[in-house]
Design an enzyme around this catalytic site. Structure first.
Site, mmCIF file in Angstrom:
data_model
loop_
_atom_site.group_PDB
_atom_site.id
_atom_site.type_symbol
_atom_site.label_atom_id
_atom_site.label_comp_id
_atom_site.label_asym_id
_atom_site.label_seq_id
_atom_site.Cartn_x
_atom_site.Cartn_y
_atom_site.Cartn_z
ATOM 1 C CD GLU A 89 4.110 5.765 3.961
ATOM 2 O OE1 GLU A 89 3.731 4.937 4.797
ATOM 3 O OE2 GLU A 89 3.995 5.577 2.746
ATOM 4 C CB CYS A 123 13.140 7.915 -0.988
ATOM 5 S SG CYS A 123 11.754 7.903 -2.093
ATOM 6 C CB SER A 127 7.929 8.002 -14.225
ATOM 7 O OG SER A 127 8.576 8.167 -12.992
ATOM 8 N N GLY A 160 4.026 11.973 -4.270
ATOM 9 C CA GLY A 160 3.788 13.223 -4.981
ATOM 10 C C GLY A 160 4.568 13.376 -6.263
ATOM 11 C CB CYS A 220 1.485 4.826 -8.614
ATOM 12 S SG CYS A 220 2.168 5.786 -7.241
ATOM 13 C CB CYS A 251 9.315 2.204 -6.545
ATOM 14 S SG CYS A 251 10.942 2.811 -6.686
ATOM 15 C CB CYS A 289 0.447 11.786 -6.361
ATOM 16 S SG CYS A 289 1.116 12.297 -7.968
ATOM 17 C CB CYS A 312 0.669 6.658 -12.369
ATOM 18 S SG CYS A 312 1.437 8.205 -12.901
HETATM 19 N N1 SAH Z 1 5.913 11.095 -8.865
HETATM 20 C C1 SAH Z 1 7.241 10.916 -9.311
HETATM 21 C C2 SAH Z 1 8.170 10.387 -8.239
HETATM 22 C C3 SAH Z 1 7.640 9.404 -7.256
HETATM 23 S S1 SAH Z 1 7.352 7.779 -7.757
HETATM 24 C C4 SAH Z 1 7.284 10.031 -10.517
HETATM 25 O O1 SAH Z 1 6.289 9.414 -10.840
HETATM 26 O O2 SAH Z 1 8.327 9.983 -11.149
HETATM 27 C C5 SAH Z 1 8.976 7.028 -7.901
HETATM 28 C C6 SAH Z 1 9.030 5.956 -9.003
HETATM 29 O O3 SAH Z 1 8.287 4.773 -8.620
HETATM 30 C C7 SAH Z 1 8.410 6.423 -10.314
HETATM 31 O O4 SAH Z 1 9.188 6.026 -11.417
HETATM 32 C C8 SAH Z 1 7.102 5.691 -10.313
HETATM 33 O O5 SAH Z 1 6.545 5.594 -11.591
HETATM 34 C C9 SAH Z 1 7.483 4.361 -9.719
HETATM 35 N N2 SAH Z 1 6.358 3.558 -9.231
HETATM 36 C C10 SAH Z 1 5.132 4.005 -8.867
HETATM 37 N N3 SAH Z 1 4.363 2.946 -8.489
HETATM 38 C C11 SAH Z 1 5.128 1.842 -8.593
HETATM 39 C C12 SAH Z 1 4.912 0.461 -8.302
HETATM 40 N N4 SAH Z 1 3.773 0.047 -7.794
HETATM 41 N N5 SAH Z 1 5.925 -0.398 -8.512
HETATM 42 C C13 SAH Z 1 7.122 0.047 -8.967
HETATM 43 N N6 SAH Z 1 7.390 1.335 -9.251
HETATM 44 C C14 SAH Z 1 6.410 2.226 -9.060
HETATM 45 FE FE1 SF4 Z 2 2.151 10.388 -8.705
HETATM 46 FE FE2 SF4 Z 2 4.519 9.372 -9.393
HETATM 47 FE FE3 SF4 Z 2 2.598 7.808 -8.362
HETATM 48 FE FE4 SF4 Z 2 2.311 8.813 -10.835
HETATM 49 S S1 SF4 Z 2 3.887 7.359 -10.135
HETATM 50 S S2 SF4 Z 2 0.722 8.759 -9.241
HETATM 51 S S3 SF4 Z 2 3.254 10.791 -10.594
HETATM 52 S S4 SF4 Z 2 3.645 9.454 -7.316
#
Ligand code: SAH
Ligand code: SF4
Length: 372
Positions: A104, A117, A227, A173, A131, A347, A124, A128
């Site tokens: 996406e 974005c 993050s 990713g 996420c 996000c 990924c 986390c």
């Molecule tokens: N993988 C990278 C970039 C993509 S995620 C990273 O983790 O930094 C972009 C941002 O969205 C990151 O800060 C991530 O931690 C945050 N994020 C992931 N899941 C989320 C959620 N469910 N609600 C809000 N932010 C989230």
């Molecule tokens: Fe991957 Fe970023 Fe999601 Fe963590 S927050 S699982 S690093 S996309």
């Protein structure tokens, strides 16, 4: 052994996809065709500045060279599967990257800037716990053509009325786990012969891959977002499993080293607000201890829910108080406005279509994170 950059972009027909190719590889490509090196810059301007993807239309190339290019090369973009537009104007595209995988890309228009974005991997592997992308597992790294193709594709879809001013690697990713391709794309985004964006307008967001952050400082110091999401290792170990390998202190040292390479610029720390997990005043106090008097900005992200998650977002008043506490300590802090949530474009809501290969191969989630 040194990997040949041309190998990764050879498409089925054996033609080379020139999109996303670094200038050195383009020069090598043209020299194989018996052409001078300046052809590389010439074709980059056609592709990235004029958005021309047909060799036939590149009118300052000789007819013979255009023919040669049509036989030897392609300019292929990922194909669109679907397109959605949210009430706030945010747009999300699902793009086919082959073999049933789709990623996406999200466009977020704002008053004085417009951000694209982009995704760097199909899925990924970082796992986390809050996420949606992580929950769906990992399939593969995207190629340079697939990553940069998202920018060209979006430019075409948006037409001349809306232009992309900022690009963030915040889609699906972990960009620094696909280091080589991501750096190659970031360099093209800031290259004057390609997109020519300023370094400040290209942001790589990482969950905290310390060796890669240190390397990036030398290779391509664009803006960095980290993050963080927790101020203690105990909490961060649960939220961001890579923390079990690189603990907060080690991560922050790599960040301050990175900031030194930026000539008075700040690192942005992202902090997702999860009710009862990391949103108490004592968490804010711990965060202040880590970041006070450092080149740091904090971006508080209200948690975006997705099916199957046990987390909930902190209440608005809690987020506002948390933010005020940081500000009172002199830390620049903002609350990110959630965009595109009615089309699951916010996000952490991007899931694409990913067949998880890590689970099949490794089974155990911990091994998955540790093996990167
Ligand atoms: N993988 C990278 C970039 C993509 S995620 C990273 O983790 O930094 C972009 C941002 O969205 C990151 O800060 C991530 O931690 C945050 N994020 C992931 N899941 C989320 C959620 N469910 N609600 C809000 N932010 C989230
Ligand atoms: Fe991957 Fe970023 Fe999601 Fe963590 S927050 S699982 S690093 S996309």
């Amino acid at each position: 052994m040194c990997e040949n950059p041309l190998n990764s972009i050879i498409v089925k027909s054996e033609k080379v996809n020139l999109i996303g190719l670094e200038p050195e590889a383009l020069i090598e490509f043209f020299s194989r065709l018996g052409q001078k090196s300046y052809r590389a810059k010439q074709i980059m301007r056609w592709i990235y500045q004029r958005g021309v993807l047909k060799f036939d239309e590149m009118t300052d190339l000789s007819l013979q060279l255009r023919d040669q290019l049509s036989n030897e090369a392609t300019l292929s973009l990922p194909k669109m599967i679907s397109s959605e537009e949210a009430r706030d104007g945010t747009r999300k595209w699902l793009l086919d990257v082959g073999a049933g995988q789709a990623v996406e890309t999200v466009f977020i228009p704002e008053t004085n800037r417009s951000t694209l974005c982009i995704s760097s991997q199909a899925g990924c592997a970082m796992d986390c716990s809050f996420c949606a992308t992580g929950r769906h597992g990992f399939n593969r790294n995207l190629s340079g053509a697939e990553i940069l193709g998202q920018v060209i594709f979006a430019n075409q879809e948006l037409g001349s009325k809306l232009s992309i001013t900022n690009v963030v690697f915040m889609g699906m990713g972990e960009p620094l786990a696909n280091y080589r391709q991501v750096v190659q794309v970031a360099k093209l985004l800031i290259d004057d012969c390609a997109f020519g964006l300023s370094r400040r307008r290209v942001t790589i967001s990482t969950s905290g891959l310390v060796p890669q952050i240190r390397k990036l400082a030398k290779d391509c110091n664009v803006a960095l977002a980290v993050s963080l999401h927790a101020a203690t290792d105990k909490v961060r170990d649960q939220l961001v499993p890579i923390n079990q390998r690189h603990q907060i202190q080690e991560l922050l040292e790599s960040c301050w080293h990175y900031a030194d390479s930026l000539a008075s610029r700040h690192i942005t720390f992202e902090y997702v607000m999860l009710a009862g997990v990391n949103d108490r005043i004592k968490d804010a106090i711990s965060l202040i201890k880590l970041l006070k008097n450092k080149p740091a900005k904090v971006n508080l992200i209200p948690f975006n829910s997705f099916p199957g998650t046990a987390y909930t977002c902190s209440d608005d008043e809690v987020i506002i108080k948390f933010c005020a506490k940081l500000r009172a300590a002199g830390i620049v802090a903002t609350i990110r406005r959630t965009r595109g949530d009615d089309i699951a474009a916010a996000c952490g809501q991007l899931a694409g279509r990913v067949k998880d290969r890590m689970r099949v191969r490794l089974g155990d989630r911990q091994i998955r994170a540790a093996n990167l």
